[in-house]
Design a protein around this motif. Structure first.
Motif, PDB file in Angstrom:
ATOM      1  N   SER A   1       0.100  11.876  -4.244  1.00 29.62           N
ATOM      2  CA  SER A   1       1.483  11.593  -3.886  1.00 29.62           C
ATOM      3  C   SER A   1       2.110  10.591  -4.844  1.00 29.62           C
ATOM      4  CB  SER A   1       1.568  11.018  -2.475  1.00 29.62           C
ATOM      5  OG  SER A   1       0.975  11.880  -1.555  1.00 29.62           O
ATOM      6  N   VAL A   2       3.399  10.749  -5.071  1.00 30.82           N
ATOM      7  CA  VAL A   2       4.163   9.779  -5.851  1.00 30.82           C
ATOM      8  C   VAL A   2       4.921   8.911  -4.865  1.00 30.82           C
ATOM      9  CG1 VAL A   2       5.998   9.478  -7.538  1.00 30.82           C
ATOM     10  CG2 VAL A   2       4.366  11.336  -7.799  1.00 30.82           C
ATOM     11  N   VAL A   3       4.741   7.594  -4.960  1.00 38.20           N
ATOM     12  CA  VAL A   3       5.389   6.651  -4.052  1.00 38.20           C
ATOM     13  C   VAL A   3       6.151   5.601  -4.843  1.00 38.20           C
ATOM     14  CG1 VAL A   3       3.717   6.943  -2.180  1.00 38.20           C
ATOM     15  CG2 VAL A   3       3.322   5.214  -3.902  1.00 38.20           C
ATOM     16  N   VAL A   4       7.112   4.990  -4.187  1.00 40.85           N
ATOM     17  CA  VAL A   4       7.871   3.887  -4.770  1.00 40.85           C
ATOM     18  C   VAL A   4       7.447   2.613  -4.052  1.00 40.85           C
ATOM     19  CG1 VAL A   4      10.164   2.925  -5.152  1.00 40.85           C
ATOM     20  CG2 VAL A   4       9.799   5.382  -5.341  1.00 40.85           C
ATOM     21  N   LEU A   5       6.995   1.630  -4.819  1.00 45.79           N
ATOM     22  CA  LEU A   5       6.523   0.372  -4.250  1.00 45.79           C
ATOM     23  C   LEU A   5       7.420  -0.770  -4.701  1.00 45.79           C
ATOM     24  CD1 LEU A   5       2.695   0.710  -4.914  1.00 45.79           C
ATOM     25  CD2 LEU A   5       3.899   1.156  -2.778  1.00 45.79           C
ATOM     26  N   LYS A   6       7.649  -1.720  -3.818  1.00 47.66           N
ATOM     27  CA  LYS A   6       8.430  -2.905  -4.162  1.00 47.66           C
ATOM     28  C   LYS A   6       7.552  -3.841  -4.999  1.00 47.66           C
ATOM     29  CE  LYS A   6      11.890  -3.038  -0.732  1.00 47.66           C
ATOM     30  NZ  LYS A   6      13.090  -3.784  -0.924  1.00 47.66           N
ATOM     31  N   THR A   7       8.160  -4.454  -5.998  1.00 46.88           N
ATOM     32  CA  THR A   7       7.407  -5.307  -6.914  1.00 46.88           C
ATOM     33  C   THR A   7       6.956  -6.605  -6.272  1.00 46.88           C
ATOM     34  OG1 THR A   7       9.491  -6.198  -7.770  1.00 46.88           O
ATOM     35  CG2 THR A   7       8.500  -4.365  -8.977  1.00 46.88           C
ATOM     36  N   CYS A   8       7.534  -7.007  -5.145  1.00 45.49           N
ATOM     37  CA  CYS A   8       7.115  -8.242  -4.493  1.00 45.49           C
ATOM     38  C   CYS A   8       5.715  -8.115  -3.882  1.00 45.49           C
ATOM     39  CB  CYS A   8       8.126  -8.671  -3.443  1.00 45.49           C
ATOM     40  SG  CYS A   8       8.376  -7.505  -2.113  1.00 45.49           S
ATOM     41  N   PHE A   9       5.192  -6.894  -3.759  1.00 42.84           N
ATOM     42  CA  PHE A   9       3.853  -6.668  -3.213  1.00 42.84           C
ATOM     43  C   PHE A   9       2.845  -6.310  -4.319  1.00 42.84           C
ATOM     44  CE2 PHE A   9       6.657  -5.205   0.336  1.00 42.84           C
ATOM     45  CZ  PHE A   9       6.438  -6.312   1.142  1.00 42.84           C
TER      46      PHE A   9
ATOM     47  N   VAL B   1      -2.258  -4.202  -5.701  1.00 41.63           N
ATOM     48  CA  VAL B   1      -1.529  -4.450  -4.461  1.00 41.63           C
ATOM     49  C   VAL B   1      -2.033  -5.754  -3.861  1.00 41.63           C
ATOM     50  CG1 VAL B   1      -1.001  -3.521  -2.178  1.00 41.63           C
ATOM     51  CG2 VAL B   1      -1.287  -1.973  -4.109  1.00 41.63           C
ATOM     52  N   ILE B   2      -1.116  -6.653  -3.437  1.00 43.43           N
ATOM     53  CA  ILE B   2      -1.525  -7.964  -2.918  1.00 43.43           C
ATOM     54  C   ILE B   2      -1.474  -8.045  -1.396  1.00 43.43           C
ATOM     55  CG2 ILE B   2      -0.885  -9.182  -5.009  1.00 43.43           C
ATOM     56  CD1 ILE B   2       1.653 -10.131  -3.541  1.00 43.43           C
ATOM     57  N   LYS B   3      -1.036  -6.968  -0.728  1.00 41.53           N
ATOM     58  CA  LYS B   3      -0.924  -6.962   0.724  1.00 41.53           C
ATOM     59  C   LYS B   3      -1.177  -5.544   1.222  1.00 41.53           C
ATOM     60  CE  LYS B   3       2.457  -7.805   4.330  1.00 41.53           C
ATOM     61  NZ  LYS B   3       3.844  -8.085   4.644  1.00 41.53           N
ATOM     62  N   ASP B   4      -1.802  -5.395   2.384  1.00 42.29           N
ATOM     63  CA  ASP B   4      -1.979  -4.065   2.976  1.00 42.29           C
ATOM     64  C   ASP B   4      -0.604  -3.465   3.251  1.00 42.29           C
ATOM     65  OD1 ASP B   4      -4.670  -4.485   2.917  1.00 42.29           O
ATOM     66  OD2 ASP B   4      -4.912  -4.703   5.079  1.00 42.29           O
ATOM     67  N   LEU B   5      -0.374  -2.240   2.746  1.00 43.87           N
ATOM     68  CA  LEU B   5       0.923  -1.591   2.899  1.00 43.87           C
ATOM     69  C   LEU B   5       0.774  -0.272   3.630  1.00 43.87           C
ATOM     70  CD1 LEU B   5       2.334  -2.088  -0.712  1.00 43.87           C
ATOM     71  CD2 LEU B   5       2.873  -3.423   1.316  1.00 43.87           C
ATOM     72  N   LYS B   6       1.533  -0.091   4.680  1.00 46.34           N
ATOM     73  CA  LYS B   6       1.586   1.177   5.394  1.00 46.34           C
ATOM     74  C   LYS B   6       2.706   1.988   4.756  1.00 46.34           C
ATOM     75  CE  LYS B   6       1.809   3.192   9.902  1.00 46.34           C
ATOM     76  NZ  LYS B   6       0.535   3.607  10.424  1.00 46.34           N
ATOM     77  N   ILE B   7       2.380   3.195   4.297  1.00 46.05           N
ATOM     78  CA  ILE B   7       3.346   4.020   3.570  1.00 46.05           C
ATOM     79  C   ILE B   7       3.899   5.077   4.507  1.00 46.05           C
ATOM     80  CG2 ILE B   7       3.666   5.548   1.602  1.00 46.05           C
ATOM     81  CD1 ILE B   7       1.395   4.058   0.254  1.00 46.05           C
ATOM     82  N   LYS B   8       5.218   5.192   4.513  1.00 42.92           N
ATOM     83  CA  LYS B   8       5.869   6.193   5.360  1.00 42.92           C
ATOM     84  C   LYS B   8       5.459   7.585   4.915  1.00 42.92           C
ATOM     85  CE  LYS B   8      10.079   3.623   6.319  1.00 42.92           C
ATOM     86  NZ  LYS B   8      11.539   3.627   6.175  1.00 42.92           N
ATOM     87  N   GLY B   9       5.150   8.444   5.869  1.00 45.70           N
ATOM     88  CA  GLY B   9       4.811   9.822   5.574  1.00 45.70           C
ATOM     89  C   GLY B   9       3.360  10.050   5.210  1.00 45.70           C
ATOM     90  N   MET B  10       2.577   8.986   5.095  1.00 43.60           N
ATOM     91  CA  MET B  10       1.151   9.114   4.782  1.00 43.60           C
ATOM     92  C   MET B  10       0.345   8.542   5.940  1.00 43.60           C
ATOM     93  SD  MET B  10       0.901   8.114   0.751  1.00 43.60           S
ATOM     94  CE  MET B  10      -0.819   8.543   0.622  1.00 43.60           C
ATOM     95  N   SER B  11      -0.812   9.132   6.185  1.00 46.97           N
ATOM     96  CA  SER B  11      -1.644   8.668   7.288  1.00 46.97           C
ATOM     97  C   SER B  11      -2.467   7.438   6.923  1.00 46.97           C
ATOM     98  CB  SER B  11      -2.571   9.783   7.751  1.00 46.97           C
ATOM     99  OG  SER B  11      -3.408  10.186   6.691  1.00 46.97           O
ATOM    100  N   LYS B  12      -2.698   7.206   5.642  1.00 46.53           N
ATOM    101  CA  LYS B  12      -3.516   6.055   5.264  1.00 46.53           C
ATOM    102  C   LYS B  12      -2.662   4.928   4.707  1.00 46.53           C
ATOM    103  CE  LYS B  12      -4.782   8.030   0.781  1.00 46.53           C
ATOM    104  NZ  LYS B  12      -5.889   8.330  -0.082  1.00 46.53           N
ATOM    105  N   THR B  13      -3.247   3.729   4.671  1.00 47.93           N
ATOM    106  CA  THR B  13      -2.552   2.568   4.142  1.00 47.93           C
ATOM    107  C   THR B  13      -3.144   2.190   2.789  1.00 47.93           C
ATOM    108  OG1 THR B  13      -4.049   1.052   5.249  1.00 47.93           O
ATOM    109  CG2 THR B  13      -2.069   1.657   6.442  1.00 47.93           C
ATOM    110  N   LEU B  14      -2.347   1.537   1.979  1.00 50.09           N
ATOM    111  CA  LEU B  14      -2.846   0.989   0.715  1.00 50.09           C
ATOM    112  C   LEU B  14      -3.448  -0.373   1.025  1.00 50.09           C
ATOM    113  CD1 LEU B  14      -0.138   1.667  -2.003  1.00 50.09           C
ATOM    114  CD2 LEU B  14      -2.447   2.538  -1.913  1.00 50.09           C
ATOM    115  N   LYS B  15      -4.705  -0.541   0.764  1.00 52.07           N
ATOM    116  CA  LYS B  15      -5.393  -1.791   1.070  1.00 52.07           C
ATOM    117  C   LYS B  15      -5.136  -2.830  -0.017  1.00 52.07           C
ATOM    118  CE  LYS B  15      -7.534  -0.434   4.766  1.00 52.07           C
ATOM    119  NZ  LYS B  15      -7.297  -1.005   6.051  1.00 52.07           N
TER     120      LYS B  15
END
Length: 70
Positions: A57-65, A19-33
């Motif tokens: 959890s299974v999440v869908v991430l955009k490839t631009c990040f 991951v190249i940017k901190d991402l806040k994920i909907k429905g989860m309390s923590k962020t991906l650093k």
């Protein structure tokens, strides 16, 4: 159908990405650093998104990040 990361590298099923940017994920309390490694991605029907498992959890991430891990 080619799925590319933020740097233009082609991604395929089972690749590892970072991951190249901190991402806040909907429905989860923590962020991906920034710098978090995600293993064993799965491609979706969309060229700009991948499916992966983060914790239990299974999440869908955009490839631009994402960038392909070496």
């Amino acid at each position: 159908m080619d799925v590319k990361d933020s740097n233009g590298n082609i991604l395929s099923d089972g690749d590892s990405v970072t991951v190249i940017k901190d991402l806040k994920i909907k429905g989860m309390s923590k962020t991906l650093k920034r710098g978090t490694a995600v293993k064993n991605i799965r491609l979706t029907s969309s060229t700009d998104a991948v499916e992966c498992k983060v914790g239990k959890s299974v999440v869908v991430l955009k490839t631009c990040f994402l960038k392909k891990a070496s």
